[in-house]
Design an enzyme around this catalytic site. Structure first.
Site, short mmCIF file in Angstrom:
data_model
loop_
_atom_site.label_atom_id
_atom_site.label_comp_id
_atom_site.label_asym_id
_atom_site.label_seq_id
_atom_site.Cartn_x
_atom_site.Cartn_y
_atom_site.Cartn_z
N GLY A 169 0.80 -1.21 0.00
CA GLY A 169 0.00 0.00 0.00
C GLY A 169 0.84 1.27 0.00
CG HIS A 170 0.28 5.95 1.49
ND1 HIS A 170 0.39 6.66 0.32
CD2 HIS A 170 0.49 6.85 2.49
CE1 HIS A 170 0.64 7.95 0.61
NE2 HIS A 170 0.71 8.07 1.91
CG PHE A 171 3.06 4.70 5.42
CD1 PHE A 171 4.05 5.67 5.53
CD2 PHE A 171 1.75 5.07 5.68
CE1 PHE A 171 3.75 6.98 5.89
CE2 PHE A 171 1.43 6.39 6.04
CZ PHE A 171 2.44 7.34 6.15
#
Ligand code: NAG
Ligand code: NAG
Ligand code: NAG
Ligand code: NAG
Length: 303
Positions: free
Chosen positions: A277-279
């Protein structure tokens, strides 16, 4: 791990702002890498990457004003916008005497990195983008629609936060949404890799007095980044910087189209995706360390 891989924690006074930074690696290293964090995180997000890079590279990660352990005295009346974050970051780079460096850009601080690159192109030896966006097609609409409505609601930032559009932004500061940014799009098998310390630290720092005004000021100013995309594209075409774009393919904030976008303007870009995902550094730090090393070796080789 040799001595230079040990991470150090320091602060430096930059125009009255006490900028906190973590760093490792020898000043004689092959290359220096400036690591710029995202929202609502801090240099803490690079805690596992820095020791992997440090045997070969000097890695330096500052906390931006409004984030992490950087202290901005109230009396400064710091105006939280992206131009000022970039100015503080440039002054930080100058204070440390960094002449040339690769810059790792992620999320919120990508616009800071691109401002450093366009204002002084010669200081940038390469760009590593992890959801470091420069294309409108990279903005995932389901995440950004409330931002757009906020930008449209007023011509200047209103610190009373009284409009419905401003009030709609406050949930982005909640523990809930912070945790969502860490877990959304992460395959089930990788969820146990996410360190709760990361989102717990972010959430607790967001509870500080007046973070509502600080963070909404930046939310409102984010529109200046979108307005600068054409300037950054022009920089890509004229300066042709070396770029590695390695993004989490399920990022709910910046989608894969943003990474592919670089191909429109750059001759020298490597685009890749990681199943997360994002992190992305929470789940795939070894993948990033290896790709960054290969990429920077090739940058060094080609001079
Ligand atoms: C900093 O501020 C000045 C205006 O005062 C601006 O011209 C400059 O481009 C800014 N950005 C950076 C990265 O230094
Ligand atoms: C904001 O304004 C722009 C330009 O007028 C428009 O295209 C866009 O749809 C608006 N977005 C929202 C969410 O109101
Ligand atoms: C926030 O928490 C509430 C209650 O636990 C839940 O219903 C909601 O879906 C959460 N929102 C997000 C974005 O995770
Ligand atoms: C912002 O947060 C502070 C507490 O840090 C609170 O006193 C204030 O009322 C909030 N302001 C707005 C406009 O919500």
């Amino acid at each position: 791990m040799n001595g230079t891989s040990v991470v150090q924690y320091n602060t430096v006074d930059v125009g009255g702002v006490d900028v906190f930074y973590r760093s490792a690696g020898a000043s004689t290293a092959l290359m220096t890498i400036l690591l710029l964090h995202g929202f609502p995180a801090s240099s803490f997000q690079f805690r596992n990457l820095i020791p992997l890079l440090a045997p070969k590279y000097r890695a330096i990660a500052p906390d931006l004003p409004g984030f992490g352990f950087t202290n901005v005295p109230q009396a400064l009346n710091y105006n939280y916008n992206f131009d000022n974050l970039a100015n503080t970051t440039q002054a930080f780079v100058n204070a440390l005497g960094l002449k040339q460096f690769a810059v790792y850009i992620f999320d919120y601080e990508a616009p800071v990195g691109f401002r450093l690159a366009t204002s002084k192109p010669d200081q940038i030896s390469a760009i590593i983008s992890q959801s470091g966006n420069a294309y409108v097609e990279g903005l995932v609409l389901s995440f950004w629609d409330l931002f757009e409505a906020y930008w449209n609601s007023s011509s200047v930032f209103d610190p009373t936060l009284s409009s419905p559009q401003a009030q709609n932004m406050l949930p982005f500061l909640s523990e809930n949404v912070t945790q969502f940014q860490y877990t959304a799009g992460v395959p089930k098998a990788k969820l146990p890799r996410i360190d709760p310390a990361a989102y717990t630290l972010d959430s607790s720092l967001l509870q500080r007095v007046d973070q509502n005004i600080t963070q909404l000021s930046l939310f409102f100013d984010y529109q200046t980044n979108v307005a600068l995309y054409p300037v950054w594209h022009q920089y890509f075409r004229t300066k042709n910087p070396r770029v590695l774009a390695l993004w989490g393919k399920n990022d709910p904030v910046f989608g894969p189209a943003g990474a592919e976008g670089f191909k429109k303007d750059l001759k020298n870009v490597e685009v890749g995706f990681v199943d997360t995902g994002h992190f992305a550094l929470e789940t795939d730090v070894e993948v990033y360390a290896a790709r960054i090393d290969t990429f920077l070796q090739s940058v060094v080789k080609s001079g």
